[in-house]
Design a protein around this motif. Structure first.
Motif, mmCIF file in Angstrom:
data_model
loop_
_atom_site.group_PDB
_atom_site.id
_atom_site.type_symbol
_atom_site.label_atom_id
_atom_site.label_comp_id
_atom_site.label_asym_id
_atom_site.label_seq_id
_atom_site.Cartn_x
_atom_site.Cartn_y
_atom_site.Cartn_z
ATOM 1 N N VAL A 47 -1.388 8.165 -15.801
ATOM 2 C CA VAL A 47 -2.598 8.116 -16.608
ATOM 3 C C VAL A 47 -3.619 7.372 -15.746
ATOM 4 O O VAL A 47 -3.605 6.154 -15.665
ATOM 5 N N CYS A 48 -4.469 8.130 -15.090
ATOM 6 C CA CYS A 48 -5.319 7.575 -14.035
ATOM 7 C C CYS A 48 -6.719 7.269 -14.543
ATOM 8 O O CYS A 48 -7.230 7.938 -15.430
ATOM 9 N N ALA A 49 -7.343 6.277 -13.929
ATOM 10 C CA ALA A 49 -8.715 5.942 -14.288
ATOM 11 C C ALA A 49 -9.711 6.830 -13.565
ATOM 12 O O ALA A 49 -10.759 7.155 -14.105
ATOM 13 N N ASP A 50 -9.375 7.231 -12.342
ATOM 14 C CA ASP A 50 -10.302 8.054 -11.566
ATOM 15 C C ASP A 50 -9.542 8.698 -10.412
ATOM 16 O O ASP A 50 -8.349 8.470 -10.209
ATOM 17 N N GLU A 51 -10.252 9.511 -9.639
ATOM 18 C CA GLU A 51 -9.621 10.236 -8.535
ATOM 19 C C GLU A 51 -9.115 9.296 -7.456
ATOM 20 O O GLU A 51 -8.095 9.558 -6.819
ATOM 21 N N THR A 52 -9.805 8.182 -7.245
ATOM 22 C CA THR A 52 -9.366 7.216 -6.233
ATOM 23 C C THR A 52 -7.997 6.664 -6.573
ATOM 24 O O THR A 52 -7.130 6.508 -5.709
ATOM 25 N N GLN A 53 -7.776 6.381 -7.848
ATOM 26 C CA GLN A 53 -6.475 5.875 -8.279
ATOM 27 C C GLN A 53 -5.403 6.951 -8.147
ATOM 28 O O GLN A 53 -4.243 6.661 -7.859
ATOM 29 N N ALA A 54 -5.794 8.203 -8.356
ATOM 30 C CA ALA A 54 -4.832 9.297 -8.279
ATOM 31 C C ALA A 54 -4.427 9.622 -6.848
ATOM 32 O O ALA A 54 -3.319 10.093 -6.603
ATOM 33 N N ALA A 55 -5.314 9.388 -5.896
ATOM 34 C CA ALA A 55 -5.105 9.862 -4.524
ATOM 35 C C ALA A 55 -3.795 9.397 -3.887
ATOM 36 O O ALA A 55 -3.099 10.203 -3.252
ATOM 37 N N PRO A 56 -3.390 8.119 -3.982
ATOM 38 C CA PRO A 56 -2.133 7.716 -3.328
ATOM 39 C C PRO A 56 -0.918 8.458 -3.867
ATOM 40 O O PRO A 56 -0.022 8.834 -3.097
ATOM 41 N N LEU A 57 -0.880 8.674 -5.184
ATOM 42 C CA LEU A 57 0.264 9.388 -5.743
ATOM 43 C C LEU A 57 0.235 10.855 -5.346
ATOM 44 O O LEU A 57 1.281 11.488 -5.166
ATOM 45 N N GLN A 58 -0.958 11.393 -5.181
ATOM 46 C CA GLN A 58 -1.066 12.753 -4.675
ATOM 47 C C GLN A 58 -0.479 12.832 -3.262
ATOM 48 O O GLN A 58 0.233 13.779 -2.920
ATOM 49 N N GLN A 59 -0.756 11.820 -2.453
ATOM 50 C CA GLN A 59 -0.198 11.780 -1.097
ATOM 51 C C GLN A 59 1.321 11.730 -1.126
ATOM 52 O O GLN A 59 1.996 12.391 -0.330
ATOM 53 N N ILE A 60 1.870 10.953 -2.045
ATOM 54 C CA ILE A 60 3.328 10.830 -2.134
ATOM 55 C C ILE A 60 3.954 12.153 -2.544
ATOM 56 O O ILE A 60 4.966 12.586 -1.974
ATOM 57 N N LEU A 61 3.370 12.812 -3.544
ATOM 58 C CA LEU A 61 3.901 14.106 -3.969
ATOM 59 C C LEU A 61 3.905 15.093 -2.815
ATOM 60 O O LEU A 61 4.887 15.793 -2.567
ATOM 61 N N ARG A 62 2.792 15.154 -2.097
ATOM 62 C CA ARG A 62 2.663 16.111 -1.000
ATOM 63 C C ARG A 62 3.632 15.793 0.134
ATOM 64 O O ARG A 62 4.192 16.689 0.763
ATOM 65 N N ALA A 63 3.849 14.488 0.381
ATOM 66 C CA ALA A 63 4.707 14.091 1.501
ATOM 67 C C ALA A 63 6.188 14.277 1.203
ATOM 68 O O ALA A 63 6.989 14.475 2.122
ATOM 69 N N THR A 64 6.573 14.210 -0.073
ATOM 70 C CA THR A 64 8.009 14.205 -0.397
ATOM 71 C C THR A 64 8.511 15.497 -1.016
ATOM 72 O O THR A 64 9.720 15.644 -1.209
ATOM 73 N N THR A 65 7.614 16.433 -1.377
ATOM 74 C CA THR A 65 8.044 17.683 -1.982
ATOM 75 C C THR A 65 7.534 18.851 -1.155
ATOM 76 O O THR A 65 6.776 18.671 -0.206
ATOM 77 N N SER A 73 0.849 -1.190 0.000
ATOM 78 C CA SER A 73 0.000 0.000 0.000
ATOM 79 C C SER A 73 0.883 1.238 0.000
ATOM 80 O O SER A 73 2.106 1.162 0.174
ATOM 81 N N VAL A 74 0.250 2.380 -0.164
ATOM 82 C CA VAL A 74 0.979 3.636 -0.191
ATOM 83 C C VAL A 74 1.700 3.895 1.129
ATOM 84 O O VAL A 74 2.690 4.642 1.179
ATOM 85 N N ARG A 75 1.248 3.254 2.199
ATOM 86 C CA ARG A 75 1.910 3.454 3.500
ATOM 87 C C ARG A 75 3.363 2.999 3.466
ATOM 88 O O ARG A 75 4.186 3.503 4.231
ATOM 89 N N GLU A 76 3.690 2.069 2.576
ATOM 90 C CA GLU A 76 5.085 1.617 2.465
ATOM 91 C C GLU A 76 6.001 2.798 2.151
ATOM 92 O O GLU A 76 7.127 2.880 2.649
ATOM 93 N N VAL A 77 5.508 3.708 1.313
ATOM 94 C CA VAL A 77 6.290 4.882 0.943
ATOM 95 C C VAL A 77 6.174 5.964 2.002
ATOM 96 O O VAL A 77 7.179 6.556 2.425
ATOM 97 N N LEU A 78 4.955 6.227 2.468
ATOM 98 C CA LEU A 78 4.732 7.333 3.403
ATOM 99 C C LEU A 78 5.355 7.076 4.766
ATOM 100 O O LEU A 78 5.746 8.021 5.449
ATOM 101 N N ASP A 79 5.452 5.818 5.176
ATOM 102 C CA ASP A 79 5.964 5.489 6.516
ATOM 103 C C ASP A 79 7.355 4.877 6.471
ATOM 104 O O ASP A 79 7.753 4.147 7.383
ATOM 105 N N ASN A 80 8.107 5.151 5.432
ATOM 106 C CA ASN A 80 9.444 4.587 5.306
ATOM 107 C C ASN A 80 10.298 4.997 6.507
ATOM 108 O O ASN A 80 10.488 6.194 6.764
ATOM 109 N N PRO A 81 10.855 4.036 7.256
ATOM 110 C CA PRO A 81 11.643 4.385 8.440
ATOM 111 C C PRO A 81 13.022 4.962 8.124
ATOM 112 O O PRO A 81 13.647 5.566 8.994
ATOM 113 N N ARG A 82 13.494 4.789 6.884
ATOM 114 C CA ARG A 82 14.813 5.322 6.524
ATOM 115 C C ARG A 82 14.669 6.777 6.117
ATOM 116 O O ARG A 82 14.153 7.105 5.044
ATOM 117 N N ALA A 83 15.127 7.678 6.959
ATOM 118 C CA ALA A 83 14.941 9.110 6.724
ATOM 119 C C ALA A 83 15.618 9.564 5.445
ATOM 120 O O ALA A 83 15.089 10.420 4.723
#
Length: 646
Positions: A593-611, A571-581
């Protein structure tokens, strides 16, 4: 500038701060009277053609009127011709690079144009310098209209800024931007000095501009600042540092398309603060796009029908322009390209003659353009804006044009700007799962074909000081009989389809690496999160190897996928909760190339968390090349904000 708030419409979406270099094809047939039809492909810059049939711009209207008029023209041997014009919209820088190489591969369009309508003949000069064989002969360009470069501000900020200038006994000039940076930081509104008359809630002076590699206002802004440095006797060796200092005024991503940038600002003013609040103080743009902003005539989305997230829409303040005494003026040329046939040349001549007629001039005026002499068109256009602002604010004539620069000088300024960036170390991870073999948005090409072409365009954001690695990812999931699960030590081992090799950037190396991407049908699932973790791990290792000398460099990942993760129940938590700083700190810019907003949401979380982007702009686009250009622009952008010397 914080990114414009998220919006999703339709089925395909691109995840990154995205600009659409939209393509519209007009294929209206002329009247029924017999004639020999001559196909004429025309590529226009985006402030003159919208790419959205529901909201046409000047050239869309002109081509439609041309066809509706059933025009005829003489061909050789007494034949009669009529033109079938296909019109497409593309930023001038993208078109210039595509004309110099593989037009279809760079743009995704069906065929190379016969006539080019860039924003400025500066791109023609640059093309002539970099690839003389692909460039039109001298004298092949004729100006259709003119538009000067301006610094535009919402009225409340413009009034305060002018008061500050008056108090300091100063007039606006492009060298003034250097006075807005003190100690490596932008001056703050409401303090002493030039910004003393402003409101403290506007915070620091924040500048927005578009990309000088892709768009003309950004190119001219760069030229204007570089020339100001020369006029101020800044030594050549110190120019990159001077340019880097000015870039401290630009906190947000540089948009590859000035028209889309202005759409985003208009959306922000309508759905947020009418004067852009503390996110933006001013924008460097051509006068015509400032006018299109004020008249809400930018075309495309976001448009007045785009709902605000809050449900409450306001009225944006008008923009007020500041003109330098000697300014840079865009000449909007009509360019016949090499390889055009005699019949097509006659068709092009007839189109040009039609553009010179009064009905066409009215369409250009309505787009906020001046005539080819730099005067305001006598009917429509800037007249309405002038009545709101007063003749003392909007001059009757465009301000004096700065001296022309040849292509070599423009290339030199652009290259010094690229050299002002800290080096970028960019890993590009591309989905190679089975679905990448499905048809893309361009007839005859699958998604992987489009990705290879798109990467050729996006590399314009990399320079000679940068390095890159391109790697594919795909793996059979446990559900589909796979036996290679996640490797906790080498996160890329089980999912990367080739070695992640760092290479110094040049176009040949990058193109070769992109060409090597392939659809892996035997490993036809998408290990998205494991691939992101693996790419971050590789980049973190590269940063560690660089040591102290590379501490201020930029390290980032661009990842592209056409599907959701289906690998080993991750799940996306693997990326968001990575213990290696060190790994978690590597920024990730996704293209999806997303099918819907639900599919887009995890990548949106990653962008927000890492940039450092506060929110993700999600928009509909069929242009993978535009998506990658935006992703690369986002990835390299922080390199201008790296710690300044001293």
């Amino acid at each position: 500038m914080a990114a414009v708030k998220s919006r999703v419409a339709g089925l395909a979406c691109v995840l990154v701060v995205v600009v659409v270099s939209a393509v519209v094809v007009v294929m209206l047939r002329p009247g029924a009277r017999a004639c020999e039809r001559i196909a004429l492909q025309v590529s226009s810059s985006t402030e003159k053609a919208s790419g959205v049939p529901e909201s046409p711009k000047a050239m869309d209207e002109i081509v439609g009127a041309y066809h509706a008029g059933g025009r005829r023209f003489a061909l050789a041997d007494g034949r009669r011709g009529c033109a079938d014009i296909s019109l497409t919209a593309l930023t001038s820088g993208t078109a210039a690079r595509a004309l110099a190489t593989n037009w279809t591969g760079r743009t995704g369009e069906r065929r190379r144009p016969d006539v080019w309508l860039p924003t400025s003949s500066a791109w023609v000069s640059l093309l002539r310098h970099e690839n003389p064989a692909a460039a039109p002969a001298p004298g092949a360009a004729e100006s259709l209209a003119r538009s000067p470069l301006v610094l535009a501000m919402p009225r409340s900020k413009a009034v305060a800024f002018q008061e500050g200038l008056d108090a300091a006994g100063a007039r606006f000039d492009w060298s003034l931007l250097d006075r807005l940076v003190v100690g490596g930081k932008p001056l703050r509104w409401g303090r002493d000095g030039l910004l003393g008359r402003g409101r403290k809630e506007w915070q620091g002076f924040a500048l927005t501009k578009d990309d000088p590699v892709e768009s003309t206002s950004g190119l001219f802004a760069l030229i204007a600042v570089a020339q100001a440095a020369a006029a101020g006797r800044v030594p050549d060796a110190a120019v990159p540092e001077y340019l880097r200092r000015i870039e401290r005024l630009v906190p947000g991503v540089i948009d590859p398309d000035g028209t889309q940038m202005m759409r985003g600002l208009r959306f922000e003013a309508r759905c947020g603060s009418p004067d852009w609040g503390g996110t933006t103080s001013a924008v460097i743009i051509q006068e015509s796009l400032m006018y299109q902003y004020d008249t809400d005539n930018l075309g495309g989305a976001p448009n007045p029908r785009t709902p605000c997230r809050s449900g409450v829409a306001g009225t944006p303040e008008d923009l007020v322009p500041f003109y330098a005494e000697t300014n840079w003026v865009m000449d909007h040329p009509f360019v016949r390209l090499p390889g055009i046939s005699d019949d097509q040349r006659r068709a092009a001549d007839d189109l040009l003659a039609f553009i010179r007629t009064e009905p066409s001039r009215r369409f250009l005026a309505a787009a906020g353009l001046r005539d080819s002499n730099g005067d305001r068109f006598p009917a429509g256009g800037l007249t309405g804006l002038n009545s709101r602002m007063g003749a003392d604010v909007l001059p009757q004539r465009s301000t004096a044009t700065a001296p022309d620069l040849d292509g070599a000088a423009i290339a030199g300024i652009r290259d010094r700007w690229l050299a002002s960036r800290r080096p970028v170390h960019l890993m590009v991870a591309i989905d190679e799962s089975g679905t990448m073999g499905e048809p893309g948005t361009i007839r005859g090409k699958n998604r992987m074909d489009e990705v290879r072409d798109a990467l050729r365009r996006a590399q314009g954001w990399l320079g000679r000081n940068d390095e890159f690695a391109i790697v594919g990812f795909a793996a059979r999931s446990k559900k589909n009989g796979g036996t290679k699960g996640p490797d906790p030590v080498d996160l890329c081992r089980a999912v990367c389809t080739g070695p992640a090799t760092w290479q110094p950037f040049d176009e040949a190396r990058f193109t070769a690496a992109a060409t090597g991407l392939a659809v892996r049908k035997e490993d036809n699932d998408t290990p998205l999160y494991q691939a992101i973790l693996g790419a971050q791990q590789r980049v973190a290792a590269r940063r560690k190897a660089a040591g102290r000398d590379g501490a201020d460099d930029i390290y980032a990942v661009v990842v592209m996928t056409d599907g959701k993760d289906d690998y080993w129940d991750q799940s996306v938590r693997e990326v968001l909760d990575n213990p290696r700083a060190d790994v978690a700190a590597v920024p990730v810019y996704p293209v999806c190339v997303c099918a819907d907003e639900t599919q887009a949401a995890p990548l949106q979380q990653i962008l927000r968390a890492t940039t450092d982007e506060e929110d993700l702009q999600v928009d509909v686009t069929k242009s993978l090349s535009a998506a990658f250009a935006a992703a690369f622009a986002s990835a390299v952008r922080p390199s201008f904000r790296a710690k300044l010397g001293g």
